[in-house]
Design an enzyme around this catalytic site. Structure first.
Site, PDB file in Angstrom:
ATOM      1  N   GLY A  38       0.783  -1.210   0.000  1.00 15.52           N
ATOM      2  CA  GLY A  38       0.000   0.000   0.000  1.00 15.52           C
ATOM      3  C   GLY A  38       0.821   1.269   0.000  1.00 15.52           C
ATOM      4  NE  ARG A  70      -4.362  -2.633   1.347  1.00 19.23           N
ATOM      5  CZ  ARG A  70      -4.756  -3.861   1.037  1.00 19.23           C
ATOM      6  NH1 ARG A  70      -5.745  -4.047   0.179  1.00 19.23           N
ATOM      7  NH2 ARG A  70      -4.157  -4.907   1.541  1.00 19.23           N
ATOM      8  CG  ASN A 128       8.031  -7.802   9.509  1.00 12.10           C
ATOM      9  OD1 ASN A 128       9.071  -7.927  10.152  1.00 12.10           O
ATOM     10  ND2 ASN A 128       8.024  -7.809   8.176  1.00 12.10           N
ATOM     11  CB  THR A 131      11.202  -6.081   8.227  1.00 12.24           C
ATOM     12  OG1 THR A 131      11.049  -7.488   8.020  1.00 12.24           O
ATOM     13  CG2 THR A 131      11.884  -5.471   7.015  1.00 12.24           C
ATOM     14  CB  CYS A 170      17.490   5.827  15.055  1.00 13.20           C
ATOM     15  SG  CYS A 170      17.401   4.734  16.505  1.00 13.20           S
ATOM     16  CB  CYS A 186      -4.375  -4.122   6.202  1.00  8.45           C
ATOM     17  SG  CYS A 186      -3.416  -2.630   6.458  1.00  8.45           S
ATOM     18  CB  CYS A 243      18.568   4.859  21.452  1.00 11.00           C
ATOM     19  SG  CYS A 243      18.208   3.882  19.973  1.00 11.00           S
ATOM     20  CB  CYS A 246      21.049   5.963  17.159  1.00  8.28           C
ATOM     21  SG  CYS A 246      19.787   6.789  18.182  1.00  8.28           S
TER      22      CYS A 246
END
Length: 269
Positions: A38, A70, A128, A131, A170, A186, A243, A246
């Site tokens: 999408g 879409r 996801n 990733t 980040c 979705c 973090c 970063c």
């Protein structure tokens, strides 16, 4: 650029903020789009139309009938085909000058690291959290700008991360990685079709600005769109000094009020 390119991209060249030099940077640029759903669909179409010289389109899924509401890269005739290959075909029709590499797999590990190291900008249009966080880690490591988008139901999000600039956050600063995050899809929650077009087009706009050096990108700001009321809200956020990706330090910053983690099916819509 040759005479045909000067004509094709003349409306960009007429813009003082882009001009011939900025358009040449687009022609020379390499963009990685993670997800051809999408968000990846409009983002890829606009990058190709704008003349980004090489686009790598990565997606491990196949075109399904439910996508066509879409995901405008794909057509009914290409149901069952890999989305990356379907997207490559669509971009060739938009601009045959653009070199498109189709990767029919979910990126991870060394393959992901190599592609990000070779890219001038990365567009996170994936589906996801694993990733998303892997992409973010490599973008920080390789100092590659990252444009992140999300869409679910009637809610959209957009943010830009650029680790080339000292002290900037980040993706992990905004949405820390956690095992107990509930991912929304979705396929279960639904998504308003034009919403993915709005957010995906904005991802393309921010990527083109980054490449061409035009204007200011939305660093340190999370844009939130309510598609039912068409109200936009901008939430400022900073680097998390603890973090693990970063930064380091003693001050811990939380996710801004009103922000929610990017939905799992944000790229597909």
């Amino acid at each position: 650029m040759n005479d045909e390119q000067l004509l094709r991209y003349s409306r960009h060249i007429l813009l003082d903020e882009i001009g011939i030099e900025g358009q040449q940077r687009l022609v020379n640029a390499k963009a990685l789009i993670v997800g051809a759903g999408g968000l990846g669909s409009p983002a890829a179409l606009y990058l190709a139309a704008a003349g980004v010289g090489r686009i790598t389109l990565a997606d491990g899924d196949q075109v399904d009938l439910t996508n066509l509401q879409r995901q405008i890269l794909h057509t009914q005739e290409r149901i069952g085909q890999p989305k990356a290959l379907s997207g490559k075909m669509a971009l060739a029709h938009i601009n045959p000058e653009v070199r498109v590499e189709a990767i029919n797999s979910r990126l991870a590990g060394d393959a992901l690291a190599a592609l990000i190291a070779d890219a001038d900008v990365v567009l996170d249009c994936c589906d996801n959290f694993a990733t998303r966080h892997a992409v973010n880690r490599q973008c920080v490591r390789q100092r590659t700008p990252l444009v992140s988008g999300a869409a679910i139901r009637f809610a959209g999000q957009l943010a830009v991360f650029d680790s080339r600039r000292a002290g900037t956050p980040c993706y992990s600063c905004l949405f820390p990685e956690a095992d107990d995050v509930e991912e929304e899809r979705c396929a279960v929650m639904g998504v308003f079709a034009p919403l993915t077009g709005i957010i995906g087009a904005m991802q393309a706009a921010e990527a083109l600005k980054l490449i061409a050096g035009a204007g200011e990108v939305v660093l340190g700001r999370l844009w939130l769109l309510d598609g039912l009321s068409m109200d936009w809200r901008s939430v400022n956020f900073g680097q998390d000094t603890q973090c693990p990706v970063c930064a380091s330090g003693d001050v811990k910053r939380s996710v801004p009020a009103g922000a929610s983690p990017a939905p799992r099916d944000a790229g597909r819509g």
